[in-house]
Design a protein around this motif. Structure first.
Motif, PDB file in Angstrom:
ATOM      1  N   GLY A 234       0.808  -1.219   0.000  1.00  0.00           N
ATOM      2  CA  GLY A 234       0.000   0.000   0.000  1.00  0.00           C
ATOM      3  C   GLY A 234       0.834   1.259   0.000  1.00  0.00           C
ATOM      4  N   VAL A 235       0.268   2.306   0.589  1.00  0.00           N
ATOM      5  CA  VAL A 235       0.973   3.590   0.677  1.00  0.00           C
ATOM      6  C   VAL A 235       1.746   3.621   1.985  1.00  0.00           C
ATOM      7  N   LEU A 236       3.035   3.885   1.897  1.00  0.00           N
ATOM      8  CA  LEU A 236       3.859   3.892   3.101  1.00  0.00           C
ATOM      9  C   LEU A 236       4.069   5.316   3.612  1.00  0.00           C
ATOM     10  N   SER A 237       4.358   5.408   4.901  1.00  0.00           N
ATOM     11  CA  SER A 237       4.508   6.729   5.520  1.00  0.00           C
ATOM     12  C   SER A 237       5.806   7.426   5.096  1.00  0.00           C
ATOM     13  N   ALA A 238       6.739   6.675   4.526  1.00  0.00           N
ATOM     14  CA  ALA A 238       7.976   7.264   3.981  1.00  0.00           C
ATOM     15  C   ALA A 238       8.621   6.207   3.095  1.00  0.00           C
ATOM     16  N   ASP A 239       9.625   6.609   2.372  1.00  0.00           N
ATOM     17  CA  ASP A 239      10.369   5.651   1.550  1.00  0.00           C
ATOM     18  C   ASP A 239      11.116   4.688   2.485  1.00  0.00           C
ATOM     19  N   PRO A 240      10.797   3.399   2.439  1.00  0.00           N
ATOM     20  CA  PRO A 240      11.414   2.464   3.401  1.00  0.00           C
ATOM     21  C   PRO A 240      12.921   2.310   3.214  1.00  0.00           C
ATOM     22  N   LYS A 241      13.426   2.731   2.057  1.00  0.00           N
ATOM     23  CA  LYS A 241      14.886   2.685   1.869  1.00  0.00           C
ATOM     24  C   LYS A 241      15.548   3.757   2.737  1.00  0.00           C
ATOM     25  N   ILE A 242      14.801   4.787   3.073  1.00  0.00           N
ATOM     26  CA  ILE A 242      15.350   5.863   3.904  1.00  0.00           C
ATOM     27  C   ILE A 242      14.917   5.684   5.358  1.00  0.00           C
ATOM     28  N   GLU A 288      -3.614  -8.066   3.018  1.00  0.00           N
ATOM     29  CA  GLU A 288      -4.052  -7.383   4.245  1.00  0.00           C
ATOM     30  C   GLU A 288      -3.277  -6.059   4.412  1.00  0.00           C
ATOM     31  N   ASN A 289      -2.147  -5.937   3.736  1.00  0.00           N
ATOM     32  CA  ASN A 289      -1.423  -4.660   3.721  1.00  0.00           C
ATOM     33  C   ASN A 289      -2.004  -3.764   2.647  1.00  0.00           C
ATOM     34  N   LYS A 290      -2.905  -2.902   3.056  1.00  0.00           N
ATOM     35  CA  LYS A 290      -3.495  -2.038   2.027  1.00  0.00           C
ATOM     36  C   LYS A 290      -3.836  -0.663   2.560  1.00  0.00           C
ATOM     37  N   THR A 291      -3.916   0.253   1.627  1.00  0.00           N
ATOM     38  CA  THR A 291      -4.328   1.613   1.938  1.00  0.00           C
ATOM     39  C   THR A 291      -5.632   1.887   1.209  1.00  0.00           C
TER      40      THR A 291
END
Ligand code: ASP
Ligand code: MG
Length: 445
Positions: A234-242, A288-291
């Motif tokens: 889904g939509v993440l709160s930030a870029d997970p690479k950072i 189940e991981n969704k926005t």
């Protein structure tokens, strides 16, 4: 009568061996629960870039065109073979691809002889989606799902003639689409990203445009839902690479989705807004991981997403008579002429600041032309950091203060406006990763 429709968007990243069984599974689940699914697809990963890059090569030769086409063909054959499709559908796809690629070869030869025009560029960019529609429809047919493929030009998805970034003419063509896909006994597999003008020239809807095709179809068909399937959650709160601890956001409003920039092509949201169509951005591997994206709720305030945009250019004009000389409107006309997108303007008595996106590479031309008119001008590279959510004046102050405290070279600070869903600042610093982590720690709880 229309059945309940779900429009599914499958982007290039998930048209790969490990995801195909899941695509089939999700579509079957929808059919089993009484829905009529529609699939909208992008080109296979990297293909649009390859098409665009190749068409812009300085010296195209007949031989290199043949080589390019054969590489493209082999790439598609290879992934189909990897997945293991029966001979019948494998050969069918092969025949259809050959036909498509003959068209591409012809167009590239026209470029070779007469140069690249905007019209040809769009036509060439659109081949990737044609190839992938054949790919997915073939696969689904092989699995017994009885898919029917449609190029956007066949529907037709009619657009204006703003090549490279065309807009769909919604009002006029809604009816055509409802006529074209009336009963949905078959599973339509539709090419995203592409359309055609009223005169019949192929257009593309801008990079990432498959989202827009999917949302447009959902509105025109009054679908029950649009799902954008992703390889991430889904939509993440930030870029997970950072920010490794970034998490899936359960709900964002249409406006927040528009402001988020990267999640979904901006142009797409207007269509789901029309009939309040629920939009979901879902992980293909872990649904189940969704926005969910929908109308705004008044529940929570504060930041949901921390993000950034690199490689912007800040123009600064210092002149006493900015207002008197109508510099702002003169400058805007120059940007418009070169189709350089203005991101932000700040205009005071002695200083005019304009932030532009150099996506089409024409910022230098704008600078030259401006310099001819005003001497006191400079331009340099900047970055933007921003928060998406809902904000009040304290958030804005905290945001600006934090950027000052961390010596980010704040050039234009954030300000508040009504129903503010995004606060943004222009900074000189290149250390975006650090700044994003600092902002995350402060604003995302
Ligand atoms: N294939 C197109 C692109 O790369 C459209 C899309 O991916 O949505 O921009
Ligand atoms: Mg793509």
């Amino acid at each position: 009568m229309f059945k309940k429709i779900i429009v599914n968007k499958f982007g290039g990243g998930i048209l790969a061996k490990k995801y195909i069984p899941l695509i089939e599974k999700r579509l079957r689940q929808q059919i089993k629960t009484g829905y009529a699914p529609i699939a909208v697809v992008s080109a296979l990963p990297g293909i649009t870039d390859e098409l665009l890059l190749f068409s812009k090569k300085r010296e195209l030769a007949g031989q290199s065109i043949k080589l390019f086409i054969s590489r493209l063909f082999k790439k598609h054959l290879k992934i189909m073979a990897e997945i293991g499709v029966s001979d019948k559908w494998f050969n069918q796809a092969k025949i259809e691809w050959e036909e498509i690629l003959r068209g591409l070869e012809k167009d590239l030869n026209i470029v070779r002889h007469s140069g690249l025009t905007n019209i040809l560029e769009d036509k060439i960019a659109a081949y990737g989606e044609k190839m992938s529609v054949i790919f997915l429809a073939g696969l689904l047919n092989d699995k017994g799902l009885s898919a029917e493929k449609f190029f956007a030009e066949e529907i037709p998805v009619i657009t204006d003639d703003n090549f490279k970034n065309a807009g769909i003419k919604y009002q006029i063509y809604e009816k055509n689409i409802r006529k074209k896909l009336p009963v949905l006994n078959e599973l339509p597999v539709i090419a995203g990203f592409t359309g055609k003008t009223a005169k019949g020239q192929t257009t593309v809807l801008g990079r990432g445009g498959t989202d827009t095709t999917a949302c447009f179809l959902a509105a025109a068909l009054r679908a029950d839902k649009v799902i954008l399937w992703k390889d991430v959650g889904g939509v993440l709160s930030a870029d997970p690479k950072i920010v490794p601890e970034a998490k899936t956001i359960p709900y964002i409003s249409y406006q927040e989705a528009e402001e988020s920039g990267k999640v979904i092509q901006e142009k797409a949201i207007q269509y789901v807004k029309m009939f309040n169509t629920p939009l979901e951005i879902v992980s293909l591997t872990k649904p189940e991981n969704k926005t969910k994206v929908g109308a705004a709720t008044r529940k929570k305030s504060g930041a949901k997403i921390v993000s950034f945009k690199r490689n912007l250019t800040l123009f600064i004009i210092n002149e006493e008579k900015i207002k008197m000389n109508d510099l702002l409107s003169m400058a805007c006309q120059i940007f418009a002429k070169h189709k350089v997108e203005i991101i932000l303007i700040s205009n005071a008595r002695y200083i005019l600041q304009i932030v532009a996106d150099n996506e089409n590479g024409l910022v230098d031309k704008v600078f030259k032309e401006l310099k001819n008119k005003v001497a006191a001008i400079k331009a340099f590279k900047v970055n933007m950091v921003f928060l998406v959510g809902s904000f009040n004046v304290n958030d804005v102050n905290d945001f600006n203060n934090l950027l000052i405290k961390h010596k980010t070279g704040l050039e234009i600070s954030a300000f508040l406006y009504e129903n503010c869903a995004r606060i943004e600042a222009i900074i000189k610093s290149d250390k975006i990763e650090n700044i994003i982590r600092v902002l995350y720690k402060k604003f995302i709880k």
